[in-house]
Design a protein around this motif. Structure first.
Motif, PDB file in Angstrom:
ATOM      1  N   UNK A   1       0.823  -1.206   0.000  1.00  0.00           N
ATOM      2  CA  UNK A   1       0.000   0.000   0.000  1.00  0.00           C
ATOM      3  C   UNK A   1       0.862   1.263   0.000  1.00  0.00           C
ATOM      4  N   UNK A   2       2.036   1.177   0.610  1.00  0.00           N
ATOM      5  CA  UNK A   2       2.966   2.317   0.590  1.00  0.00           C
ATOM      6  C   UNK A   2       3.688   2.401  -0.736  1.00  0.00           C
ATOM      7  N   UNK A   3       4.011   1.228  -1.316  1.00  0.00           N
ATOM      8  CA  UNK A   3       4.768   1.209  -2.563  1.00  0.00           C
ATOM      9  C   UNK A   3       4.012   1.902  -3.691  1.00  0.00           C
TER      10      UNK A   3
ATOM     11  N   UNK B   1       9.245  -4.933 -11.827  1.00  0.00           N
ATOM     12  CA  UNK B   1       9.022  -6.375 -12.026  1.00  0.00           C
ATOM     13  C   UNK B   1       8.527  -6.979 -10.709  1.00  0.00           C
ATOM     14  N   UNK B   2       7.291  -7.496 -10.770  1.00  0.00           N
ATOM     15  CA  UNK B   2       6.690  -8.188  -9.629  1.00  0.00           C
ATOM     16  C   UNK B   2       6.812  -9.689  -9.876  1.00  0.00           C
TER      17      UNK B   2
ATOM     18  N   UNK C   1       7.097  -7.682 -16.629  1.00  0.00           N
ATOM     19  CA  UNK C   1       7.688  -6.382 -16.321  1.00  0.00           C
ATOM     20  C   UNK C   1       6.799  -5.275 -16.880  1.00  0.00           C
ATOM     21  N   UNK C   2       6.694  -4.188 -16.109  1.00  0.00           N
ATOM     22  CA  UNK C   2       5.867  -3.050 -16.505  1.00  0.00           C
ATOM     23  C   UNK C   2       6.771  -1.833 -16.672  1.00  0.00           C
TER      24      UNK C   2
ATOM     25  N   UNK D   1      -1.624  -2.308 -10.597  1.00  0.00           N
ATOM     26  CA  UNK D   1      -2.328  -3.583 -10.753  1.00  0.00           C
ATOM     27  C   UNK D   1      -1.378  -4.752 -10.503  1.00  0.00           C
ATOM     28  N   UNK D   2      -0.152  -4.655 -11.025  1.00  0.00           N
ATOM     29  CA  UNK D   2       0.835  -5.716 -10.806  1.00  0.00           C
ATOM     30  C   UNK D   2       1.237  -5.805  -9.337  1.00  0.00           C
ATOM     31  N   UNK D   3       1.409  -4.645  -8.683  1.00  0.00           N
ATOM     32  CA  UNK D   3       1.793  -4.632  -7.269  1.00  0.00           C
ATOM     33  C   UNK D   3       0.694  -5.252  -6.412  1.00  0.00           C
TER      34      UNK D   3
END
Length: 511
Positions: A424-426, A452-453, A458-459, A472-474
């Motif tokens: 949530x912080x990221x 990259x999650x 990779x975004x 969305x990825x996070x």
């Protein structure tokens, strides 16, 4: 247990007991599979950290090789070879892991990774190895032998590396067994994946040990007293006739604990009170006009024996100033892309009678103040000319090295390297590029980065904040996942034409 003259009720109880034992055995098997999976995750995380440390060491060695090629170029060449061999072998092992996990819907569903056929069919045909099995052995043996050839058989690391990558036959209760069969035949898939990750850890460890051994050997050589050089530093570059020479002699490597047994200069012993830690203060008549020598020696005791370091320098005694003093206000080099403040003067000559020339040099307000804006090339020459009271012109020049702005460090919430935070912080954080410990206060504007999650593609993001796709990825990240932000691009505020190198990556562990 369910036979003999037992009652139907007792037979049923015994049968249920057997089923219960079987269920416990199955549950233990699933727990073991999960344990292998968790171990594999831990090893993989450690490998990421080890890779960063090894890359940082190699980068530091590269810098030293560029600055001191005679001392470090051969060490860097050997370290590069180790890095190339290690990356090739590591990538091969990673390809095997990807092959074995192909078709696995959830790579973290360890309880379903109990199959043995995938690895068995890849490595074995009956009692012999497949071509891929032999290739696997050849990669391990090839890496081991290539590394040993680089460091030499006499290296203290050689027996460790031989044992670490040993593929000789294994001793079992039934006699000898081929190493490949002993380690991989009949084992569940997750144990093989963990085994390969562990071998990647061995590669990282080998790299780190070799780098440490290379640098440690150089350090041992550097600290020897025979590597020190006596340097005479006069208080100024020239002296008038009748003045006393004032200056000091320091060793090339100053150590606060270092003090010589005695010092002799120009045939006379220096007073004990003038012999200080790492330096010797000088104060004696400068002598008549002309070039004067300073000769002598330091005497140290090393390993119970005297070690002498020669002092051999000179200075000029002149009736008039004949040289310029040029100094960079912030550094002994100038940096491309930024204005470098400099002070230029000639002792004894007024500032209005001093002229300085150099490609990119410009006079600014203030006595002897200039700004150097380096152009192309690796060096810039500054020539200074002054007019003496009698009308005679004196001139001197000095070369300055031109360096580019170093690579910045990627940061998240002003933290670099490895950061821990909730996702949530990221998603609200700003990605930045900073230049820690740089001599100039520069502002870098982040123009984009890639995130990259684990388990996601990779975004690529434009700007310095997370876009909708990155968020969305996070959102799909799990606790303990390590998200990597890399390819951080930035530009120099006020000088968009200067190309800043990509910032180093940031790793974020989700809490």
């Amino acid at each position: 247990m369910a036979s003999g003259n037992l009652s139907p009720r007792q037979k049923m109880i015994n049968l249920m007991y057997l089923i219960f034992i079987a269920m416990i055995a199955m549950q233990m098997s699933k727990e073991v599979l999960s344990a292998f999976g968790y171990m594999n995750e831990k090893l993989a995380d450690n490998n990421v950290t080890a890779t960063k440390k090894n890359d940082a060491t190699l980068s530091n060695l590269a810098t030293k090789a560029s600055e001191q090629p005679e001392k470090y170029s051969s060490l860097y060449a050997k370290a590069q070879k180790v890095d190339d061999l290690s990356k090739t072998f590591n990538d091969y092992l990673e390809s095997k892991k990807s092959l074995f996990l192909e078709g696995q819907e959830d790579v973290k569903d360890y309880e379903t990774m109990d199959k043995v056929d995938i690895v068995n069919e890849h490595f074995f045909v009956g009692d012999v190895f497949t071509a891929k099995g032999q290739e696997f052995l050849d990669h391990i043996n090839g890496y081991r032998e290539a590394i040993i050839e680089l460091i030499g058989e006499k290296s203290a690391l050689t027996p460790i590396i031989k044992k670490r990558f040993d593929t000789s036959d294994q001793i079992t209760e039934d006699g000898k067994q081929a190493w490949l069969k002993n380690r991989y035949e009949g084992f569940p898939l997750i144990s093989t994946i963990t085994n390969l990750t562990s071998m990647q850890t061995d590669i990282k460890t080998t790299q780190a040990e070799i780098y440490g051994n290379l640098l440690g050997g150089q350090l041992e050589s550097d600290v020897s007293m025979t590597k020190y050089e006596a340097i005479v530093i006069p208080e100024k570059t020239a002296f008038f006739q009748g003045e006393n020479f004032k200056g000091k002699i320091v060793l090339g490597k100053v150590d606060p604990t270092l003090k010589p047994e005695s010092v002799t200069v120009n045939g006379r012993d220096v007073k004990k009170e003038n012999i200080q830690t790492g330096q010797v203060l000088l104060d004696f008549p400068a002598g008549s006009v002309g070039d004067r020598d300073i000769k002598g020696k330091f005497i140290f005791i090393e390993n119970g024996k005297p070690v002498e370091i020669e002092i051999n320098s000179s200075y000029a005694v002149i009736p008039k100033p004949n040289s310029a003093v040029i100094s960079a206000d912030k550094m002994n080099v100038v940096y491309r892309g930024v204005p470098n403040p400099m002070t230029i003067s000639i002792p004894g000559i007024p500032d209005n009678l001093v002229t300085a020339r150099g490609n990119g040099l410009k006079r600014v307000a203030g006595s002897g103040k200039y700004i150097m804006t380096p152009q192309s090339g690796k060096e810039v020459k500054i020539t200074v000319t002054g007019k003496l009271p009698n009308g005679q012109m004196v001139s001197t020049s000095q070369n300055f090295r031109i360096k580019g702005i170093p690579s910045p460090s990627g940061s998240i919430r002003k933290q670099t390297g490895y950061v821990k935070m909730p996702k949530t912080s990221l998603v609200k954080s700003t990605v930045s590029a900073i230049l820690p410990d740089f001599d100039f206060d520069l502002v870098l504007n982040t123009s984009g980065f890639t995130i990259k999650v684990p388990g996601q593609g990779a975004v690529v993001v434009r700007g310095n904040r997370m876009d909708a796709q990155a968020k969305k990825a996070i959102a799909k990240a799990k606790r303990g996942d390590v998200i990597t932000i890399f390819a951080i691009k930035s530009s120099l505020a006020g000088n968009a034409t200067y190309k800043i190198k990509e910032a180093s990556a940031v790793s974020i562990e989700i809490q």
